[in-house]
Scaffold this motif. Structure first.
Motif, PDB file in Angstrom:
ATOM      1  N   ALA A 231      -2.356  -1.989   2.240  1.00  0.00           N
ATOM      2  CA  ALA A 231      -1.721  -2.277   3.537  1.00  0.00           C
ATOM      3  C   ALA A 231      -2.116  -3.681   3.988  1.00  0.00           C
ATOM      4  O   ALA A 231      -3.289  -4.047   3.893  1.00  0.00           O
ATOM      5  CB  ALA A 231      -2.171  -1.256   4.571  1.00  0.00           C
TER       6      ALA A 231
ATOM      7  N   ASP B 266       2.752  -4.996   7.703  1.00  0.00           N
ATOM      8  CA  ASP B 266       2.852  -4.958   9.160  1.00  0.00           C
ATOM      9  C   ASP B 266       3.276  -6.338   9.675  1.00  0.00           C
ATOM     10  O   ASP B 266       2.593  -7.337   9.400  1.00  0.00           O
ATOM     11  CB  ASP B 266       1.459  -4.576   9.718  1.00  0.00           C
ATOM     12  CG  ASP B 266       1.460  -4.391  11.222  1.00  0.00           C
ATOM     13  OD1 ASP B 266       1.502  -3.231  11.660  1.00  0.00           O
ATOM     14  OD2 ASP B 266       1.450  -5.407  11.936  1.00  0.00           O
TER      15      ASP B 266
ATOM     16  N   TYR C  41       2.040  -0.701   2.771  1.00  0.00           N
ATOM     17  CA  TYR C  41       2.491  -0.959   4.140  1.00  0.00           C
ATOM     18  C   TYR C  41       2.364  -2.433   4.457  1.00  0.00           C
ATOM     19  O   TYR C  41       1.338  -3.054   4.190  1.00  0.00           O
ATOM     20  CB  TYR C  41       1.669  -0.136   5.148  1.00  0.00           C
ATOM     21  CG  TYR C  41       2.016  -0.491   6.581  1.00  0.00           C
ATOM     22  CD1 TYR C  41       1.087  -1.054   7.449  1.00  0.00           C
ATOM     23  CD2 TYR C  41       3.318  -0.307   7.047  1.00  0.00           C
ATOM     24  CE1 TYR C  41       1.438  -1.408   8.743  1.00  0.00           C
ATOM     25  CE2 TYR C  41       3.682  -0.666   8.339  1.00  0.00           C
ATOM     26  CZ  TYR C  41       2.735  -1.226   9.177  1.00  0.00           C
ATOM     27  OH  TYR C  41       3.096  -1.587  10.453  1.00  0.00           O
TER      28      TYR C  41
ATOM     29  N   LEU D 249       6.091   6.965   7.603  1.00  0.00           N
ATOM     30  CA  LEU D 249       4.803   7.204   6.925  1.00  0.00           C
ATOM     31  C   LEU D 249       4.849   8.397   5.986  1.00  0.00           C
ATOM     32  O   LEU D 249       4.253   8.382   4.917  1.00  0.00           O
ATOM     33  CB  LEU D 249       3.694   7.430   7.950  1.00  0.00           C
ATOM     34  CG  LEU D 249       2.882   6.234   8.398  1.00  0.00           C
ATOM     35  CD1 LEU D 249       1.694   6.695   9.221  1.00  0.00           C
ATOM     36  CD2 LEU D 249       2.406   5.393   7.214  1.00  0.00           C
TER      37      LEU D 249
ATOM     38  N   ALA E 268      -1.973   3.273   8.736  1.00  0.00           N
ATOM     39  CA  ALA E 268      -1.310   3.323   7.423  1.00  0.00           C
ATOM     40  C   ALA E 268      -2.327   3.329   6.284  1.00  0.00           C
ATOM     41  O   ALA E 268      -2.134   4.017   5.274  1.00  0.00           O
ATOM     42  CB  ALA E 268      -0.362   2.139   7.266  1.00  0.00           C
TER      43      ALA E 268
ATOM     44  N   CYS F  48      -1.741   5.149   2.050  1.00  0.00           N
ATOM     45  CA  CYS F  48      -0.957   4.433   1.036  1.00  0.00           C
ATOM     46  C   CYS F  48      -1.889   3.649   0.121  1.00  0.00           C
ATOM     47  O   CYS F  48      -3.103   3.662   0.286  1.00  0.00           O
ATOM     48  CB  CYS F  48       0.062   3.516   1.707  1.00  0.00           C
ATOM     49  SG  CYS F  48      -0.657   2.300   2.824  1.00  0.00           S
TER      50      CYS F  48
ATOM     51  N   LEU G  65       6.161   7.192   2.893  1.00  0.00           N
ATOM     52  CA  LEU G  65       5.221   6.259   2.245  1.00  0.00           C
ATOM     53  C   LEU G  65       4.095   7.041   1.568  1.00  0.00           C
ATOM     54  O   LEU G  65       3.715   6.760   0.426  1.00  0.00           O
ATOM     55  CB  LEU G  65       4.637   5.303   3.286  1.00  0.00           C
ATOM     56  CG  LEU G  65       3.740   4.184   2.742  1.00  0.00           C
ATOM     57  CD1 LEU G  65       4.556   3.173   1.951  1.00  0.00           C
ATOM     58  CD2 LEU G  65       2.974   3.494   3.865  1.00  0.00           C
TER      59      LEU G  65
END
Ligand SMILES: Nc1ncnc2c1ncn2[C@@H]1O[C@H](COP(=O)(O)OP(=O)(O)O)[C@@H](O)[C@H]1O
Ligand SMILES: Cc1ncc(Cc2csc(CCOP(=O)(O)OP(=O)(O)O)c2C)c(N)n1
Ligand SMILES: [Mg+2]
Length: 568
Positions: free
Chosen positions: A136, A167, A165, A88, A129, A133, A91
């Motif tokens: 995500a 996931d 991000y 992170l 996140a 950023c 990021l």
């Protein structure tokens, strides 16, 4: 007949790999582990280069700088929870610096996370996140992998680039589906970073303001380096004759030795200019927010080229906003700069030239000093020469004095060759950036590191040796953070900013099969760097710097809060 009835299947593993390959992704930077170890192995077997690190922060930094250098999103792959958290920082740093990267992390099953039932490395990663950023996403079904990867890629590179991000819960990877349907579910992103052309009115307004200038200045930011509009930018600067000031990672867009470079007269041009054209540079703390004594008393007019509309008026009024991508905007400006363009008044050019000569003269005196132990300037004098002789080498740089002094001493000659701590001023980017730059470009990398800065990512010297990368690390070893002279007044412990005296970082490199050098003079430093860079092999040079040299926090010590309360 049996084969015909046996449906051809694909699964999440293969769909992720096929989606990345379909979109031209060639490299993944990461640290293996549950649930993504096999994804990495399978990606490698399918021809994607998978570079495995010792800490996810460094893998993320490599992915981020890959994005800056290639304009394609760098990919960082991590395990869930702690691996995700380690990624992170990189990021968030990528997002702050507008570098396109995608952090892909395995994650726990939703049904367990949402009931907080305690899974292996359980964490609600998507929620964590999001604030850090640009975008995500999470994918739950194999048929959505194509769209999920496409969304992540477009989000990373369109408009203002940044970190995304993605996931991927563990169960997704083993989900199977019909191979044909799977192939059809994949999306090849079209025109991910479309041209954004400025309006004619905006262009005319900007050119009128520029024409009215008596003391114009162009400031090039790392957005201008990222845009890869090098010829358009050079042409605009040379046609208009306007002096330019490159921010740290924009150095080399035009050579620092260019006659119109105002780098060596930075204070003068910021204070005395009357019209400032910002190209891919934000008026943030690095430019004193466009106000205060740095910018002098006289009123200034700011023109700004940026792809992010909200950047305009962020700190001070922008009288001529040019919203668009730098390539399109500068091309349009070039078309608008008629041949009859008036060069800036000679008085302005001469004022800058005179100031440059004084400052360069003062600097060269300091570079020639052959003190023992070396100080920052005598060591940097040797490295200045190295880059002059090797203009295509990539310079990675972090530290405080090591960073701030190198920025002004080491001239850059080509675009996107200086990679440093960026907008945050973050320590720890060194080895990740060095690895990412070496992998993406194949060019020799010279990493000039403060000894504290190096410590944040130093374990990756093993990674550099394992992949036999052409990385030469020079550590300015002044035995501490900023300096090596701090003491504990109680006498119990070492001072809070000092390290082991006379430490030998070069021995670390030898532990992994690289070549270590220990140098105490500028001549020894130059010879060691030349030998290391000629070899094309990993090397680490421990350059002894006077522990008393330098200043706390380099050039930005004034940002430190001061206590006025005197302890009884
Ligand atoms: N292709 C592009 N076209 C226009 N602006 C861009 C482009 N890429 C990045 N930018 C902008 O460039 C700016 C970079 O600013 P910044 O990181 O502050 O540079 P520096 O620190 O070098 O001054 C950001 O505001 C970003 O939106
Ligand atoms: C993630 C993070 N943690 C701490 C810090 C604060 C800091 C800024 S500069 C620096 C190191 C300076 O010492 P170094 O030895 O590298 O350089 P030199 O002056 O030449 O001796 C630190 C710790 C930052 N910026 N980022
Ligand atoms: Mg130090």
């Amino acid at each position: 007949a049996a084969a015909e009835t046996e449906q051809e299947l694909t699964d999440g593993f293969h769909l992720v790999i096929d989606a990345l390959k379909l979109n031209g992704i060639e490299t993944i930077y990461g640290v293996p582990g549950i649930p993504i170890t096999d994804l990495g192995r399978m990606a490698q077997a399918e021809g994607i280069r998978v570079v495995s690190f010792r800490h996810e922060q460094n893998a993320g930094n490599a992915a981020a700088i890959a994005g800056f250098l290639t304009k394609k999103p760098g990919i960082c792959l991590t395990v869930s929870a702690p691996g995700f958290l380690n990624g992170l920082t990189a990021l968030a740093n990528a997002t702050t610096n507008c570098f396109p990267m995608i952090l892909i992390s395995g994650s726990s099953e939703r049904e367990i996370v949402d009931l907080q039932q305690g899974d292996y490395e359980e964490m609600d990663q998507l929620a964590i996140a999001k604030p850090l950023c640009k975008a995500a996403f999470r994918v739950l079904h194999a048929a959505d992998i194509g769209i999920g990867v496409a969304r992540a890629i477009r989000a990373a590179v369109s408009g203002r680039p940044g970190g995304v991000y993605l996931d991927l819960p563990a169960k997704l990877f083993s989900q199977v589906m019909d191979a044909d349907a799977g192939a059809k579910s994949l999306v090849k992103v079209i025109d991910a970073a479309p041209e954004q052309i400025p309006s004619k009115a905006a262009l005319d307004r900007a050119l009128d303001v520029l024409k009215s200038a008596k003391k114009p200045l162009i400031i090039l930011g790392k957005g201008a380096a990222y845009a890869q509009a090098d010829e358009e930018i050079r042409s605009f600067i040379e046609t208009t004759g306007i002096p330019f000031l490159p921010m740290s990672m924009a150095k080399g867009l035009l050579p620092d030795t260019h006659p119109q470079s105002a780098g060596a007269a930075r204070s003068t041009v910021l204070k005395d200019s009357d019209v400032v054209l910002l190209i891919g540079a934000r008026l943030n703390w690095l430019l004193s927010h466009g106000k205060g004594k740095t910018w002098g008393e006289a009123p200034k007019k700011f023109i700004q080229i940026d792809i992010e509309p909200k950047e305009m008026d962020s700190n001070v009024e922008i009288v001529a906003p040019l919203v668009g991508d730098i390539g399109s905007v500068v091309a349009a400006l070039n078309a608008g700069v008629s041949s009859g363009w008036q060069a800036p008044p000679a008085t302005w050019i001469d004022e800058i030239k005179a100031r440059k000569e004084v400052n360069i003269g003062k600097m060269s005196q300091r570079l020639l000093k052959n003190s023992t132990p070396m100080d920052f300037h005598s060591a940097l004098g040797a490295l200045k020469q190295v880059i002059k002789e090797r203009p295509d080498a990539i310079l990675v740089n972090e530290g405080a004095n090591t960073l701030d002094l190198a920025r002004g001493v080491i001239d850059m000659y080509e675009p996107r060759k200086r990679l440093d701590v960026g907008t945050w001023g973050v320590m720890g980017i060194g080895m990740g950036y060095a690895i990412g730059a070496a992998v993406e470009t194949g060019k020799p990398v010279l990493a000039v590191e403060g000894d504290s800065a190096f410590g944040f990512s130093g374990m990756e010297v093993e990674t550099i040796c394992r992949y036999e990368l052409p990385v030469t690390i020079v550590i300015f070893n002044n035995n501490g953070i900023y300096r090596g002279t701090d003491i504990d007044p109680t006498g119990r412990d070492p001072g809070t900013t000092v390290f082991v005296k006379d430490s030998r970082y070069d021995k670390m490199m030898e532990a992994f099969g690289g070549v270590g050098y220990h140098v105490t003079t500028p001549d020894e430093l130059k010879r060691a760097v030349d030998e290391a860079m000629d070899s094309g092999k990993p090397a680490l040079i421990n350059a002894v710097i006077d522990p008393a040299a330098g200043s706390e926090s380099g050039n930005i010590g004034s940002l430190n809060p001061q206590s006025i309360v005197k302890k009884k």
